[in-house]
Design an enzyme around this catalytic site. Sequence first.
Site, PDB file in Angstrom:
ATOM      1  N   HIS A 101      -0.067  -5.294   2.168  1.00 28.93           N
ATOM      2  CA  HIS A 101      -0.273  -5.631   3.578  1.00 28.93           C
ATOM      3  C   HIS A 101       0.292  -6.988   3.959  1.00 28.93           C
ATOM      4  O   HIS A 101       0.294  -7.330   5.150  1.00 28.93           O
ATOM      5  CB  HIS A 101      -1.751  -5.541   3.957  1.00 28.93           C
ATOM      6  CG  HIS A 101      -1.986  -5.082   5.366  1.00 28.93           C
ATOM      7  ND1 HIS A 101      -3.213  -4.685   5.851  1.00 28.93           N
ATOM      8  CD2 HIS A 101      -1.132  -4.938   6.416  1.00 28.93           C
ATOM      9  CE1 HIS A 101      -3.107  -4.328   7.117  1.00 28.93           C
ATOM     10  NE2 HIS A 101      -1.849  -4.483   7.486  1.00 28.93           N
ATOM     11  N   ASP A 128      -8.449  -1.670   8.653  1.00 24.42           N
ATOM     12  CA  ASP A 128      -8.495  -2.312   7.341  1.00 24.42           C
ATOM     13  C   ASP A 128      -9.941  -2.507   6.926  1.00 24.42           C
ATOM     14  O   ASP A 128     -10.825  -2.654   7.781  1.00 24.42           O
ATOM     15  CB  ASP A 128      -7.802  -3.683   7.439  1.00 24.42           C
ATOM     16  CG  ASP A 128      -7.272  -4.229   6.120  1.00 24.42           C
ATOM     17  OD1 ASP A 128      -7.909  -3.990   5.076  1.00 24.42           O
ATOM     18  OD2 ASP A 128      -6.219  -4.901   6.142  1.00 24.42           O
ATOM     19  N   HIS A 130     -10.513  -5.177   5.204  1.00 23.81           N
ATOM     20  CA  HIS A 130     -10.502  -6.637   5.067  1.00 23.81           C
ATOM     21  C   HIS A 130      -9.945  -7.292   6.327  1.00 23.81           C
ATOM     22  O   HIS A 130      -9.054  -6.742   6.979  1.00 23.81           O
ATOM     23  CB  HIS A 130      -9.631  -7.063   3.878  1.00 23.81           C
ATOM     24  CG  HIS A 130      -9.968  -6.350   2.600  1.00 23.81           C
ATOM     25  ND1 HIS A 130      -9.419  -5.123   2.265  1.00 23.81           N
ATOM     26  CD2 HIS A 130     -10.798  -6.690   1.587  1.00 23.81           C
ATOM     27  CE1 HIS A 130      -9.912  -4.743   1.099  1.00 23.81           C
ATOM     28  NE2 HIS A 130     -10.746  -5.668   0.675  1.00 23.81           N
ATOM     29  N   HIS A 145      -1.473 -10.839   0.482  1.00 21.09           N
ATOM     30  CA  HIS A 145      -1.899  -9.677   1.287  1.00 21.09           C
ATOM     31  C   HIS A 145      -3.275  -9.898   1.911  1.00 21.09           C
ATOM     32  O   HIS A 145      -3.687  -9.105   2.765  1.00 21.09           O
ATOM     33  CB  HIS A 145      -1.832  -8.363   0.485  1.00 21.09           C
ATOM     34  CG  HIS A 145      -2.893  -8.180  -0.554  1.00 21.09           C
ATOM     35  ND1 HIS A 145      -3.131  -6.967  -1.174  1.00 21.09           N
ATOM     36  CD2 HIS A 145      -3.766  -9.038  -1.129  1.00 21.09           C
ATOM     37  CE1 HIS A 145      -4.100  -7.087  -2.065  1.00 21.09           C
ATOM     38  NE2 HIS A 145      -4.502  -8.333  -2.048  1.00 21.09           N
ATOM     39  N   ASP A 231      -3.903  -0.054   7.018  1.00 19.44           N
ATOM     40  CA  ASP A 231      -4.113  -0.272   5.594  1.00 19.44           C
ATOM     41  C   ASP A 231      -4.953   0.903   5.093  1.00 19.44           C
ATOM     42  O   ASP A 231      -6.033   1.166   5.627  1.00 19.44           O
ATOM     43  CB  ASP A 231      -4.864  -1.598   5.388  1.00 19.44           C
ATOM     44  CG  ASP A 231      -5.052  -1.973   3.929  1.00 19.44           C
ATOM     45  OD1 ASP A 231      -5.268  -1.066   3.097  1.00 19.44           O
ATOM     46  OD2 ASP A 231      -5.003  -3.179   3.615  1.00 19.44           O
ATOM     47  N   GLU A 276      -0.544  -0.488   1.529  1.00 18.83           N
ATOM     48  CA  GLU A 276      -1.537  -0.574   0.450  1.00 18.83           C
ATOM     49  C   GLU A 276      -1.824   0.756  -0.245  1.00 18.83           C
ATOM     50  O   GLU A 276      -2.759   0.850  -1.045  1.00 18.83           O
ATOM     51  CB  GLU A 276      -2.856  -1.208   0.926  1.00 18.83           C
ATOM     52  CG  GLU A 276      -2.730  -2.667   1.333  1.00 18.83           C
ATOM     53  CD  GLU A 276      -2.505  -3.654   0.185  1.00 18.83           C
ATOM     54  OE1 GLU A 276      -2.587  -3.250  -0.997  1.00 18.83           O
ATOM     55  OE2 GLU A 276      -2.239  -4.833   0.476  1.00 18.83           O
TER      56      GLU A 276
END
Length: 307
Positions: A101, A128, A130, A145, A231, A276
Amino acid sequence: MSRSYPPVSIIGAPTDVGAGHRGARLGPEALRIAGIAEALVARGVDVLDRGNLDGPRNPWQPPVEGYRHLDEVVQWNRLVMEAVLAELRDGRMPIMLGGDHCLGLGSITAVARHCRETGKELRVLWLDAHADFNTSQVTPSGNVHGMPVACLCGLGPRELTHLDGEGPAIQPSVIRQIGIRSVDEGEKRLVKQHGLDVYDMRYIDEVGMRRAMEEALEGVDENTHLHVSFDVDFLDPSIAPGVGTTVPGGPNYREAQLVMEMIADTGRMASLDIVELNPVLDSHNTTAELAVDLVESLFGKSTLMRD
């Protein structure tokens, strides 16, 4: 409702230079094997596969001053930026197949530049687990990333915050983050300080995915360029095991489909990252196949004809 889409260009960026695990560099090929181009052609989309960009190999070195592989990360992101910008200027929709990412930095820097050139309003949906808002001061790993959103917003080394010679690429106000459920301690303070618009899994559990997406898409209109940065670890690992950084408690299959269908309903998606995916950690390419299924929904596949 049938909708016509601009011609699509697939761009492979096979690198795991920003990641902590080997294998994301195999993601573009896994998505091709899962039939991403054929699935879009079947939906009536004109698809051109530009093949893979060729950047530096991953040296697998420890971090230097809080950043791992910074030179290689810069080179890969520059390649992605130039490739994505060329497609946008040619009137095509770029689909960037990562890779990790960190590549979202190059992709979104290009999209932001294109929006400045064309007078479009940019909205970024960051799907995502995260927040990816780390800096060298707070990162536990040094893996870039985990930093692209911070770099896009001007927090990070100048080589990344000014990738196109200008910077920062975006303001935090253009991003909506969906599905977040893993934020590092120092990162939490930065997210709050910069006012990032985050729809984390607790909020989604409380109000439901439909309302969260309605809020995230509020204000999107005919002058909006909607960029989706997907992601694959956004998805719950029970349905998408093929990622290096699994976090339990993500969206299930139906919730993920709803996200994609609601994005498709806007008719404003104009660029896409899929990142990812790590086939080394996958089971029989099921995560890649699921990603392709979800991309079909981004391009208007639904159970019934809707208007």
